[in-house]
Design a protein around this motif. Sequence first.
Motif, PDB file in Angstrom:
ATOM      1  N   GLY A  70      37.287  35.119  50.233  1.00 41.15           N
ATOM      2  CA  GLY A  70      37.223  33.629  50.975  1.00 41.15           C
ATOM      3  C   GLY A  70      38.758  33.588  50.457  1.00 41.15           C
ATOM      4  O   GLY A  70      39.450  34.312  50.625  1.00 41.15           O
ATOM      5  N   GLN A  71      39.259  32.126  51.439  1.00 42.23           N
ATOM      6  CA  GLN A  71      40.407  32.078  51.548  1.00 42.23           C
ATOM      7  C   GLN A  71      40.609  30.852  51.857  1.00 42.23           C
ATOM      8  O   GLN A  71      39.685  29.875  51.910  1.00 42.23           O
ATOM      9  CB  GLN A  71      40.723  32.928  53.384  1.00 42.23           C
ATOM     10  CG  GLN A  71      41.888  33.279  53.198  1.00 42.23           C
ATOM     11  CD  GLN A  71      42.275  34.149  54.735  1.00 42.23           C
ATOM     12  OE1 GLN A  71      41.305  33.405  55.903  1.00 42.23           O
ATOM     13  NE2 GLN A  71      42.375  35.357  54.714  1.00 42.23           N
ATOM     14  N   LEU A  72      41.653  30.459  51.648  1.00 41.49           N
ATOM     15  CA  LEU A  72      41.804  28.987  51.188  1.00 41.49           C
ATOM     16  C   LEU A  72      43.254  28.073  51.899  1.00 41.49           C
ATOM     17  O   LEU A  72      44.757  29.334  51.552  1.00 41.49           O
ATOM     18  CB  LEU A  72      41.572  27.923  49.872  1.00 41.49           C
ATOM     19  CG  LEU A  72      42.488  26.677  49.835  1.00 41.49           C
ATOM     20  CD1 LEU A  72      41.463  26.060  50.894  1.00 41.49           C
ATOM     21  CD2 LEU A  72      42.202  25.989  48.646  1.00 41.49           C
ATOM     22  N   ALA A  73      43.901  27.307  52.458  1.00 47.02           N
ATOM     23  CA  ALA A  73      45.117  26.675  52.727  1.00 47.02           C
ATOM     24  C   ALA A  73      45.282  25.795  53.180  1.00 47.02           C
ATOM     25  O   ALA A  73      43.950  25.059  53.482  1.00 47.02           O
ATOM     26  CB  ALA A  73      45.826  27.545  54.800  1.00 47.02           C
ATOM     27  N   SER A  87      39.217  37.295  46.245  1.00 46.88           N
ATOM     28  CA  SER A  87      38.052  38.794  46.487  1.00 46.88           C
ATOM     29  C   SER A  87      37.109  38.779  45.260  1.00 46.88           C
ATOM     30  O   SER A  87      37.984  38.167  44.310  1.00 46.88           O
ATOM     31  CB  SER A  87      38.984  39.907  46.961  1.00 46.88           C
ATOM     32  OG  SER A  87      39.693  39.646  47.072  1.00 46.88           O
ATOM     33  N   ASN A  88      36.221  39.153  45.234  1.00 45.49           N
ATOM     34  CA  ASN A  88      35.077  38.921  43.950  1.00 45.49           C
ATOM     35  C   ASN A  88      34.916  40.170  43.681  1.00 45.49           C
ATOM     36  O   ASN A  88      33.801  40.681  42.899  1.00 45.49           O
ATOM     37  CB  ASN A  88      33.851  38.581  44.501  1.00 45.49           C
ATOM     38  CG  ASN A  88      34.120  36.575  42.927  1.00 45.49           C
ATOM     39  OD1 ASN A  88      34.914  36.851  41.944  1.00 45.49           O
ATOM     40  ND2 ASN A  88      33.107  35.848  43.299  1.00 45.49           N
ATOM     41  N   GLN A  89      35.645  41.311  44.220  1.00 44.85           N
ATOM     42  CA  GLN A  89      35.598  42.654  43.812  1.00 44.85           C
ATOM     43  C   GLN A  89      36.343  43.447  44.912  1.00 44.85           C
ATOM     44  O   GLN A  89      37.095  42.825  45.262  1.00 44.85           O
ATOM     45  CB  GLN A  89      33.678  42.936  44.945  1.00 44.85           C
ATOM     46  CG  GLN A  89      33.479  42.464  46.295  1.00 44.85           C
ATOM     47  CD  GLN A  89      34.984  42.900  47.106  1.00 44.85           C
ATOM     48  OE1 GLN A  89      35.435  43.779  47.302  1.00 44.85           O
ATOM     49  NE2 GLN A  89      34.725  42.534  48.584  1.00 44.85           N
ATOM     50  N   SER A  90      35.824  44.288  44.531  1.00 41.47           N
ATOM     51  CA  SER A  90      37.108  45.675  44.982  1.00 41.47           C
ATOM     52  C   SER A  90      37.773  46.550  45.969  1.00 41.47           C
ATOM     53  O   SER A  90      38.109  47.441  46.232  1.00 41.47           O
ATOM     54  CB  SER A  90      37.298  46.521  43.670  1.00 41.47           C
ATOM     55  OG  SER A  90      36.316  47.977  43.686  1.00 41.47           O
ATOM     56  N   VAL A  91      35.618  46.667  46.625  1.00 45.36           N
ATOM     57  CA  VAL A  91      35.464  46.953  47.542  1.00 45.36           C
ATOM     58  C   VAL A  91      36.761  46.517  48.988  1.00 45.36           C
ATOM     59  O   VAL A  91      37.386  47.098  49.890  1.00 45.36           O
ATOM     60  CB  VAL A  91      35.269  46.595  48.398  1.00 45.36           C
ATOM     61  CG1 VAL A  91      34.744  47.369  49.756  1.00 45.36           C
ATOM     62  CG2 VAL A  91      33.382  47.170  47.432  1.00 45.36           C
ATOM     63  N   ILE A  94      41.636  40.538  49.994  1.00 51.87           N
ATOM     64  CA  ILE A  94      41.802  40.057  50.939  1.00 51.87           C
ATOM     65  C   ILE A  94      42.905  39.270  50.848  1.00 51.87           C
ATOM     66  O   ILE A  94      43.346  38.881  49.211  1.00 51.87           O
ATOM     67  CB  ILE A  94      41.066  38.649  50.372  1.00 51.87           C
ATOM     68  CG1 ILE A  94      39.191  38.810  50.440  1.00 51.87           C
ATOM     69  CG2 ILE A  94      40.765  37.604  51.343  1.00 51.87           C
ATOM     70  CD1 ILE A  94      38.738  40.200  52.270  1.00 51.87           C
ATOM     71  N   GLN A  95      43.916  38.870  51.576  1.00 50.23           N
ATOM     72  CA  GLN A  95      44.820  38.504  52.046  1.00 50.23           C
ATOM     73  C   GLN A  95      45.060  37.220  53.181  1.00 50.23           C
ATOM     74  O   GLN A  95      43.928  36.518  53.693  1.00 50.23           O
ATOM     75  CB  GLN A  95      46.029  39.382  52.745  1.00 50.23           C
ATOM     76  CG  GLN A  95      45.702  40.590  52.158  1.00 50.23           C
ATOM     77  CD  GLN A  95      47.234  40.648  51.311  1.00 50.23           C
ATOM     78  OE1 GLN A  95      47.241  40.111  51.104  1.00 50.23           O
ATOM     79  NE2 GLN A  95      47.243  41.768  50.414  1.00 50.23           N
ATOM     80  N   PRO A  96      46.339  35.818  52.611  1.00 48.74           N
ATOM     81  CA  PRO A  96      46.002  34.606  53.702  1.00 48.74           C
ATOM     82  C   PRO A  96      46.749  35.515  54.634  1.00 48.74           C
ATOM     83  O   PRO A  96      45.623  33.885  55.436  1.00 48.74           O
ATOM     84  CB  PRO A  96      47.507  34.390  52.466  1.00 48.74           C
ATOM     85  CG  PRO A  96      47.829  34.780  51.659  1.00 48.74           C
ATOM     86  CD  PRO A  96      47.272  36.494  51.553  1.00 48.74           C
ATOM     87  N   SER A 259      41.142  44.782  63.557  1.00 46.91           N
ATOM     88  CA  SER A 259      41.997  44.810  62.363  1.00 46.91           C
ATOM     89  C   SER A 259      42.268  43.258  61.177  1.00 46.91           C
ATOM     90  O   SER A 259      42.324  42.666  61.513  1.00 46.91           O
ATOM     91  CB  SER A 259      43.179  45.450  63.261  1.00 46.91           C
ATOM     92  OG  SER A 259      44.148  45.913  62.226  1.00 46.91           O
ATOM     93  N   GLY A 260      42.193  44.121  59.971  1.00 43.80           N
ATOM     94  CA  GLY A 260      42.439  42.632  59.249  1.00 43.80           C
ATOM     95  C   GLY A 260      40.907  41.807  59.159  1.00 43.80           C
ATOM     96  O   GLY A 260      41.557  41.054  58.234  1.00 43.80           O
ATOM     97  N   GLU A 261      40.235  42.023  59.717  1.00 47.36           N
ATOM     98  CA  GLU A 261      39.105  41.526  59.305  1.00 47.36           C
ATOM     99  C   GLU A 261      37.939  41.930  58.551  1.00 47.36           C
ATOM    100  O   GLU A 261      38.328  43.642  58.631  1.00 47.36           O
ATOM    101  CB  GLU A 261      37.735  41.373  60.645  1.00 47.36           C
ATOM    102  CG  GLU A 261      36.851  40.426  61.079  1.00 47.36           C
ATOM    103  CD  GLU A 261      35.812  40.364  62.272  1.00 47.36           C
ATOM    104  OE1 GLU A 261      35.347  39.628  62.024  1.00 47.36           O
ATOM    105  OE2 GLU A 261      37.100  41.444  62.992  1.00 47.36           O
ATOM    106  N   VAL A 262      37.513  41.051  57.748  1.00 47.42           N
ATOM    107  CA  VAL A 262      37.126  41.003  56.680  1.00 47.42           C
ATOM    108  C   VAL A 262      35.148  41.681  57.048  1.00 47.42           C
ATOM    109  O   VAL A 262      34.878  41.409  58.483  1.00 47.42           O
ATOM    110  CB  VAL A 262      36.339  39.486  55.627  1.00 47.42           C
ATOM    111  CG1 VAL A 262      37.481  39.230  55.479  1.00 47.42           C
ATOM    112  CG2 VAL A 262      35.408  38.791  56.585  1.00 47.42           C
TER     113      VAL A 262
END
Length: 427
Positions: A70-73, A87-91, A94-96, A259-262
């Motif tokens: 998830g993400q929030l701004a 992030s709720n896991q280590s895989v 998640i960056q801003p 690139s950079g997509e979850v």
Amino acid sequence: MNGTTVSRRAFGKLVGAAGAGTLVAATLGGSPGQAAPLPAWTTTGTTVAALSAFDNAMKTFMQARHVTAGQLAVTYKGRLVLARGYSNQSVQLIQPTSLFRVASLSKSLTAAALLRLAQDGKLSLGDPVGKYVDLTPPAGQAVDPRMAKVSLWRILQHTGGWDRDATNFDPLSKDLIIARSLGVPLELTHADVVRFMSGQPLLHDPGSYVSYSNYGYLLAGRVVEAVTGQPYETYVRQKLLAPLGITRMANGYSIARHSGEVGYESQYTGTTVLDNSGTIVDSPYGTFSMRLHDANGGWIASAVDLVRWASAFDAGSPILNSTSLGRAWAVPNPTGVNADGWYYGLGWQVRPVTTGGTGRNTWHTGSLPGTYSIVVRTYHGLSWAAVFNRRDDESGLAYGDIDPALWAASRAVTSWPTHNLWSTYFA
């Protein structure tokens, strides 16, 4: 939505129950009869103690629904005051700036594209859609004569005359039906959908009734292409996003990732609509076509990109003048404000607020298999965007609950920070 509460009505749904097929048993760990242990909780971005209520709201929401990314701004008075990845896991960390599908939040970009073309004298919002898009129906069928009254205004305000609630038919989630009717292979093209729908009757006189229509925004994207001679995505990126310094946003792919997509998650599977193989796939990866959804729900973005985009609708916008902004917030005529006290403007839901600030709250939600998103602009100078890589949960908890949770977090702030993080994320 008003200054103290938010409507939870899920008006911004993109594909409804698309992807709701075979339920996949989730393996969350733990012994039989025991609650599954929560995975490691990781946050990125600058910690802001004064805004801890927002972090707490996101953690509570995500962990209750087993959302792994998830993400929030958050912005205040035009300043970016919070940008966080969760992030709720280590895989995947998640960056801003990680990218998420944003589903129906895409509609504000498409509406802005038509507003800008009107501002530049390239079209009139009163023009009929048929002036720009070929509405030739399948052989043996006829176009509803009322289509001549389906204007650009009306498709953007969801008053074109289609009614998915009455018919349970959203063509953006009926790929197999359309392909069989037309005798064409999957994956469908925009032209396939337009040809099929051109032979379908309208359910209402244009302008007389509000019914959320993904198809109307698909048509709007084709208008952009017809007027500019450019792909829809190219025009939006060059004329709307670049002036705001937004370079990460793009149309997403159905299978591949930018690139950079979850990665996206769902407990459901369904039949692919990307070819005629009949393959059963994870719902986020092929039960709908991102290519078809481009103008009504195909964009990917980070939460910081979304609040930056939301600033384009403030006074002094570098891309939309005061006339265009007035049009964006215009009340549909004659349908007006609905019984819940809000209406659909151009790409935004709008709730008039009688005192203070801008006089309105504006917002939109987005929903696809593997995606839930929300962006809010308040009457008193706040905005926030939240995005997630999941929209379902075994417990059945509502995703719309993030709306009042973030409003509550905003009310818990006793002193807003004076810092501004825009330069951290935009050149």
